[in-house]
Design a protein around this motif. Structure first.
Motif, PDB file in Angstrom:
ATOM      1  N   LYS A 121       0.864  -1.167   0.000  1.00 21.99           N
ATOM      2  CA  LYS A 121       0.000   0.000   0.000  1.00 21.99           C
ATOM      3  C   LYS A 121       0.903   1.220   0.000  1.00 21.99           C
ATOM      4  O   LYS A 121       1.718   1.404   0.908  1.00 21.99           O
ATOM      5  CB  LYS A 121      -0.918   0.003   1.222  1.00 21.99           C
ATOM      6  N   ARG A 122       0.771   2.019  -1.062  1.00 18.60           N
ATOM      7  CA  ARG A 122       1.624   3.195  -1.196  1.00 18.60           C
ATOM      8  C   ARG A 122       1.351   4.182  -0.058  1.00 18.60           C
ATOM      9  O   ARG A 122       0.211   4.372   0.356  1.00 18.60           O
ATOM     10  CB  ARG A 122       1.385   3.867  -2.546  1.00 18.60           C
ATOM     11  N   LYS A 164      15.297  -4.088  -0.954  1.00 18.76           N
ATOM     12  CA  LYS A 164      15.867  -3.939   0.394  1.00 18.76           C
ATOM     13  C   LYS A 164      15.382  -2.646   1.037  1.00 18.76           C
ATOM     14  O   LYS A 164      14.982  -2.628   2.211  1.00 18.76           O
ATOM     15  CB  LYS A 164      17.405  -3.985   0.316  1.00 18.76           C
ATOM     16  N   GLU A 165      15.404  -1.534   0.276  1.00 17.72           N
ATOM     17  CA  GLU A 165      15.004  -0.233   0.823  1.00 17.72           C
ATOM     18  C   GLU A 165      13.525  -0.202   1.207  1.00 17.72           C
ATOM     19  O   GLU A 165      13.169   0.254   2.284  1.00 17.72           O
ATOM     20  CB  GLU A 165      15.261   0.888  -0.193  1.00 17.72           C
ATOM     21  N   GLU A 166      12.663  -0.671   0.312  1.00 20.22           N
ATOM     22  CA  GLU A 166      11.221  -0.506   0.521  1.00 20.22           C
ATOM     23  C   GLU A 166      10.628  -1.492   1.511  1.00 20.22           C
ATOM     24  O   GLU A 166       9.741  -1.134   2.276  1.00 20.22           O
ATOM     25  CB  GLU A 166      10.466  -0.596  -0.809  1.00 20.22           C
ATOM     26  N   ILE A 167      11.103  -2.756   1.485  1.00 18.08           N
ATOM     27  CA  ILE A 167      10.466  -3.758   2.349  1.00 18.08           C
ATOM     28  C   ILE A 167      11.451  -4.575   3.191  1.00 18.08           C
ATOM     29  O   ILE A 167      11.040  -5.482   3.906  1.00 18.08           O
ATOM     30  CB  ILE A 167       9.543  -4.696   1.538  1.00 18.08           C
ATOM     31  N   GLY A 168      12.738  -4.265   3.097  1.00 22.03           N
ATOM     32  CA  GLY A 168      13.717  -4.945   3.939  1.00 22.03           C
ATOM     33  C   GLY A 168      13.959  -6.399   3.612  1.00 22.03           C
ATOM     34  O   GLY A 168      14.393  -7.177   4.465  1.00 22.03           O
ATOM     35  N   PHE A 169      13.721  -6.783   2.370  1.00 24.75           N
ATOM     36  CA  PHE A 169      13.911  -8.172   1.941  1.00 24.75           C
ATOM     37  C   PHE A 169      15.220  -8.275   1.176  1.00 24.75           C
ATOM     38  O   PHE A 169      15.417  -7.590   0.182  1.00 24.75           O
ATOM     39  CB  PHE A 169      12.727  -8.604   1.069  1.00 24.75           C
ATOM     40  N   GLN A 171       9.666   0.834   4.487  1.00 27.22           N
ATOM     41  CA  GLN A 171      10.232   2.173   4.353  1.00 27.22           C
ATOM     42  C   GLN A 171       9.043   3.138   4.436  1.00 27.22           C
ATOM     43  O   GLN A 171       8.274   3.266   3.487  1.00 27.22           O
ATOM     44  CB  GLN A 171      10.969   2.319   3.019  1.00 27.22           C
ATOM     45  N   GLN A 172       8.881   3.788   5.574  1.00 23.64           N
ATOM     46  CA  GLN A 172       7.678   4.559   5.874  1.00 23.64           C
ATOM     47  C   GLN A 172       7.370   5.640   4.838  1.00 23.64           C
ATOM     48  O   GLN A 172       6.204   5.925   4.571  1.00 23.64           O
ATOM     49  CB  GLN A 172       7.787   5.191   7.261  1.00 23.64           C
ATOM     50  N   LEU A 211       1.911  -3.796   3.897  1.00 25.52           N
ATOM     51  CA  LEU A 211       2.129  -4.935   3.007  1.00 25.52           C
ATOM     52  C   LEU A 211       1.056  -5.967   3.285  1.00 25.52           C
ATOM     53  O   LEU A 211       0.625  -6.127   4.427  1.00 25.52           O
ATOM     54  CB  LEU A 211       3.500  -5.578   3.244  1.00 25.52           C
ATOM     55  N   LYS A 212       0.637  -6.669   2.229  1.00 25.96           N
ATOM     56  CA  LYS A 212      -0.375  -7.709   2.413  1.00 25.96           C
ATOM     57  C   LYS A 212      -0.211  -8.749   1.316  1.00 25.96           C
ATOM     58  O   LYS A 212       0.082  -8.420   0.169  1.00 25.96           O
ATOM     59  CB  LYS A 212      -1.767  -7.089   2.344  1.00 25.96           C
ATOM     60  N   LEU A 213      -0.414 -10.004   1.684  1.00 23.46           N
ATOM     61  CA  LEU A 213      -0.443 -11.082   0.712  1.00 23.46           C
ATOM     62  C   LEU A 213      -1.880 -11.270   0.237  1.00 23.46           C
ATOM     63  O   LEU A 213      -2.802 -11.394   1.051  1.00 23.46           O
ATOM     64  CB  LEU A 213       0.086 -12.381   1.324  1.00 23.46           C
TER      65      LEU A 213
END
Length: 182
Positions: A49-50, A84-89, A135-136, A142-144
């Motif tokens: 979700k943006r 990595k930046e947006e969701i830490g994966f 990344q706030q 986030l949702k599956l």
């Protein structure tokens, strides 16, 4: 964040010129971006979700990860960086499957002219969603969702953009091929 990006021509060829992202969006210069669709082995798709502070489509449930490629940056490097930046994966470049590139042209009501070439990747999400870090400034949640959801965007409010249904269907089919279903 304003960053230096490469300018490409209307066919996606690099011109050797660069500019700030804000200038490209103001003047409508074509530039390369990445789209990464993350799926799970149990047929789910991760959507973000943006953030409500985003200049275009604030609050929209959108592609797992998307972003601009920095000037001179390798496309897969940009994709792994954005993930990595947006969701830490953390993901290795070799775990990204490029499924294509698409020309995208949109004039937004706020004056932003998005003329982009999306380099589109799919990859398996191998980390539980609860362990991802948002990344706030970019991502509100986030949702599956069921993978089938992207085939029926017109049935949902504020989920992807129904006018791009052909693109979502293509991504859906590529993920099914990767999961050896199609």
């Amino acid at each position: 964040m304003d960053e230096l990006i490469d300018i490409v021509d209307e066919n996606g060829n690099y011109t050797g010129k660069t500019c700030l992202k804000s200038e490209a969006h103001k003047k409508g210069y074509f530039h390369p971006t990445i789209h990464v669709w993350l799926y799970t082995s149990d047929y789910k798709i991760l959507l973000q979700k943006r953030a409500l502070t985003k200049k275009v489509f604030p609050g929209l449930w959108d592609i797992s990860v998307a972003g601009h490629i920095a000037a001179g940056e390798d496309i897969k490097t940009a994709a792994t960086r954005e993930i990595k930046e947006e969701i830490g994966f953390d993901i290795l470049p070799e775990d990204l499957d490029k499924i294509g590139a698409r020309k995208h042209m949109v004039n937004h009501p706020n004056g932003i002219i998005d003329n982009e070439f999306h380099h589109v990747f799919i990859a398996e999400l191998t980390t539980p969603i609860e362990e991802l870090t948002l990344q706030q400034e970019e991502v509100a949640a986030l949702k599956l969702f069921s993978l089938e959801t992207i085939l029926h965007t017109k049935d949902y409010e504020n989920l992807l953009l129904p006018q791009h249904q052909d693109y979502y269907s293509f991504v859906h089919n590529q993920i099914l091929k990767k999961l050896s279903i199609l």
